[in-house]
Write a protein that holds these residues in place. Sequence first.
Motif, PDB file in Angstrom:
ATOM      1  N   GLY A 205      36.556  -6.308   0.923  1.00 25.06           N
ATOM      2  CA  GLY A 205      36.580  -5.883  -0.461  1.00 25.06           C
ATOM      3  C   GLY A 205      35.481  -6.553  -1.252  1.00 25.06           C
ATOM      4  N   VAL A 206      35.376  -6.204  -2.545  1.00 26.09           N
ATOM      5  CA  VAL A 206      34.261  -6.697  -3.349  1.00 26.09           C
ATOM      6  C   VAL A 206      34.289  -8.227  -3.489  1.00 26.09           C
ATOM      7  N   LYS A 207      35.468  -8.806  -3.639  1.00 25.36           N
ATOM      8  CA  LYS A 207      35.562 -10.266  -3.787  1.00 25.36           C
ATOM      9  C   LYS A 207      35.141 -10.964  -2.500  1.00 25.36           C
ATOM     10  N   ALA A 208      35.610 -10.436  -1.355  1.00 21.04           N
ATOM     11  CA  ALA A 208      35.263 -11.046  -0.068  1.00 21.04           C
ATOM     12  C   ALA A 208      33.763 -10.912   0.210  1.00 21.04           C
ATOM     13  N   ILE A 209      33.165  -9.783  -0.193  1.00 23.09           N
ATOM     14  CA  ILE A 209      31.716  -9.600   0.015  1.00 23.09           C
ATOM     15  C   ILE A 209      30.942 -10.595  -0.842  1.00 23.09           C
ATOM     16  N   ALA A 210      31.347 -10.759  -2.095  1.00 19.77           N
ATOM     17  CA  ALA A 210      30.669 -11.724  -2.975  1.00 19.77           C
ATOM     18  C   ALA A 210      30.759 -13.131  -2.396  1.00 19.77           C
ATOM     19  N   SER A 211      31.931 -13.506  -1.906  1.00 16.36           N
ATOM     20  CA  SER A 211      32.097 -14.836  -1.310  1.00 16.36           C
ATOM     21  C   SER A 211      31.240 -14.989  -0.063  1.00 16.36           C
ATOM     22  N   HIS A 212      31.194 -13.948   0.769  1.00 13.53           N
ATOM     23  CA  HIS A 212      30.386 -13.971   2.000  1.00 13.53           C
ATOM     24  C   HIS A 212      28.917 -14.237   1.670  1.00 13.53           C
ATOM     25  N   GLY A 222      18.197 -14.647  -7.987  1.00  8.18           N
ATOM     26  CA  GLY A 222      18.453 -15.999  -8.447  1.00  8.18           C
ATOM     27  C   GLY A 222      19.846 -16.235  -8.980  1.00  8.18           C
ATOM     28  N   GLN A 223      20.638 -15.170  -9.158  1.00 11.31           N
ATOM     29  CA  GLN A 223      21.990 -15.295  -9.669  1.00 11.31           C
ATOM     30  C   GLN A 223      23.000 -15.090  -8.540  1.00 11.31           C
ATOM     31  N   ARG A 224      24.113 -15.825  -8.606  1.00 11.48           N
ATOM     32  CA  ARG A 224      25.170 -15.644  -7.619  1.00 11.48           C
ATOM     33  C   ARG A 224      25.815 -14.277  -7.796  1.00 11.48           C
ATOM     34  N   PHE A 225      26.277 -13.712  -6.684  1.00 11.86           N
ATOM     35  CA  PHE A 225      26.963 -12.421  -6.740  1.00 11.86           C
ATOM     36  C   PHE A 225      28.365 -12.607  -7.313  1.00 11.86           C
ATOM     37  N   SER A 226      28.844 -11.578  -7.998  1.00 10.22           N
ATOM     38  CA  SER A 226      30.198 -11.561  -8.539  1.00 10.22           C
ATOM     39  C   SER A 226      30.860 -10.259  -8.108  1.00 10.22           C
ATOM     40  N   THR A 227      32.163 -10.157  -8.356  1.00 11.93           N
ATOM     41  CA  THR A 227      32.856  -8.908  -8.008  1.00 11.93           C
ATOM     42  C   THR A 227      32.258  -7.743  -8.787  1.00 11.93           C
ATOM     43  N   GLY A 228      31.867  -7.992 -10.042  1.00 11.37           N
ATOM     44  CA  GLY A 228      31.279  -6.924 -10.851  1.00 11.37           C
ATOM     45  C   GLY A 228      29.953  -6.441 -10.294  1.00 11.37           C
ATOM     46  N   SER A 229      29.080  -7.364  -9.897  1.00 11.14           N
ATOM     47  CA  SER A 229      27.768  -6.963  -9.375  1.00 11.14           C
ATOM     48  C   SER A 229      27.897  -6.257  -8.030  1.00 11.14           C
ATOM     49  N   ILE A 230      28.853  -6.694  -7.192  1.00 14.37           N
ATOM     50  CA  ILE A 230      29.064  -6.020  -5.905  1.00 14.37           C
ATOM     51  C   ILE A 230      29.597  -4.613  -6.137  1.00 14.37           C
ATOM     52  N   HIS A 231      30.556  -4.471  -7.042  1.00 10.45           N
ATOM     53  CA  HIS A 231      31.119  -3.138  -7.327  1.00 10.45           C
ATOM     54  C   HIS A 231      30.052  -2.220  -7.906  1.00 10.45           C
ATOM     55  N   GLU A 232      29.181  -2.767  -8.747  1.00  6.98           N
ATOM     56  CA  GLU A 232      28.104  -1.959  -9.320  1.00  6.98           C
ATOM     57  C   GLU A 232      27.179  -1.424  -8.224  1.00  6.98           C
ATOM     58  N   ILE A 233      26.844  -2.265  -7.249  1.00  5.65           N
ATOM     59  CA  ILE A 233      25.977  -1.834  -6.153  1.00  5.65           C
ATOM     60  C   ILE A 233      26.671  -0.780  -5.298  1.00  5.65           C
TER      61      ILE A 233
END
Length: 568
Positions: A205-212, A222-233
């Motif tokens: 899921g989006v949270k697990a992808i961001a953590s990965h 330069g910015q860390r991924f978040s659930t919002g940025s993963i979902h946007e992609i």
Amino acid sequence: MGLTAALYVRVSTSKQAASDLSIPDQIKQCGAYCDRLGWTVVDIFTEPGASALDDDRPMFQDMIYKATRPERPYDYVVVHSLSRFSRDALHSELYVRQLRKAGVELVSITQDVGQDVNGEFIRKVLNIFDEHQSRENAKHVHRAMLENARQGFWNGARPPFGYDVSVKEVRGIKEKKVLVVKDEEATVVQRIFDLALGALGRPLGVKAIASHLNDRAITRRGQRFSTGSIHEILTSTTYVGRHYFNRKDSRSGRARPPSQWVEFAVPAIIEETPFNAVQGLLRSRNPKNTPPRVVNGPTLLAGVARCGYCGSALIQNTGKGGAYRYYCCSRKLKEGRHSCRGIRLPMDRLDGIVIGQVIEQVLDPDRLKKVLEQYLLAAVDRADRNRDRIDLLRQKHRDVQTSLARLLTLVEQGVMEAEDPSLRERLSGLKLQRDELAVDIADLQKRLASNEPEITPERIERFAHLLREQLLHGTPEFRQAYARLVMSEVSVTEKEIQIRGSRDILAKAVSQQPGDSPPAVLTFVREWRCCQTNANWSPFALPKPPSADKKSTPLCESGGAGGLVVIA
């Protein structure tokens, strides 16, 4: 100390601030004006790149705050023209009154209208003209940007992650730019989609992808991924080659209706089939459809185990400060013991009984052959049946294409609103169904060409061995995924456990021979659990195993353990 003044200077864009001489000239002229009148310039507030139609300007707000302080640091706020202060007539009037309340006057060095009644009238008229002129300019600029997008050119905003801009041609002094793939970022985008589809293991899921990604120090510029940025992609059609301009109002940030969007082609990073598959996974994981505990929880039977008395889900409950885990009736936990007699079973024990029964009664190769005997008996005429099935699937594929075309026609005719969320979900579902049918058709065509039977005794034996190994010794993710391949529902009472599954899903799994990755179909798309109501069931009870004649071990103090496995 005499009279004091603060200068406020502004240009509309950062590009103007970097290359124009307007700001230095405004400061020079305003300073000279104050020198002629003997005013001391205390502060200079410079606003590079901010629209005067917006009052949320950092330096402007800082100037208003300081000017209205009780200590009265300024007597005047000096601007080159009233349009530098504001181009919104309402905002201008409100802030002028706020300054006057604090004893500060607004002065324009090029529009000295005075402070009397006539001057007030002229100032308000000038504000209205400034606002009208600004909105007219914005209208013409926006029209030009829409046409630029229709021609396939980029309008100058920061490109989406995975892309860069490149000059394609020059018209006069204007550079016409387009999006191009940025290889190092595109690799990350492809990895995100692979993780979502389970190409590298269990679908995440989006949270697990961001953590990965964050754990591996992979960043988004330069910015860390978040659930919002993963979902946007994962939901952006740009990555399949369709970018939309004019989706939001640049001033208010409000979404515009899809009928006002401008679509243009860009280089694709992701193919449309995996993109549609990801949309299906995201939709099925939506908390409105599937509880998060089912998607993300480590519980083996989460989303599958149900109370045999009231039909509610069995959820995890703990005891002794988390030292022990139990399956409990969710309705009884929420509404109290009078709502359902319920059950409370040690989690490890129920998992062990269920997996043991599945291995013994379903995954024994001889028993599995018996369950799938109709598929084995039909192997000789499989080719003819597959040809008929291909024709049927092709017809369904045409029907789906027709449904898609009809929906788009209804939108074009104004019968349906393009921004209707239900329409968007329907379109996404039809595209996913279209792609799945195309895959099934290609799979059948491949089998017809190779003359290889879908299901053979050898395949059944390999499949049974694989599942036994994964259910007994696999990681929690693998065990959970493969358990759902065999079971669609586990109904538990004090005296009996009923395990239900689908012969069709088993047959498809055997024919596909899943390998080292959890089967992608086992994400939480509800269509794969189509047998949750009695009306859809055609139960087939396996012969009772010899162990069932022996005295069973009680599940709890008041009952025993039944072991009925039902395959639909």
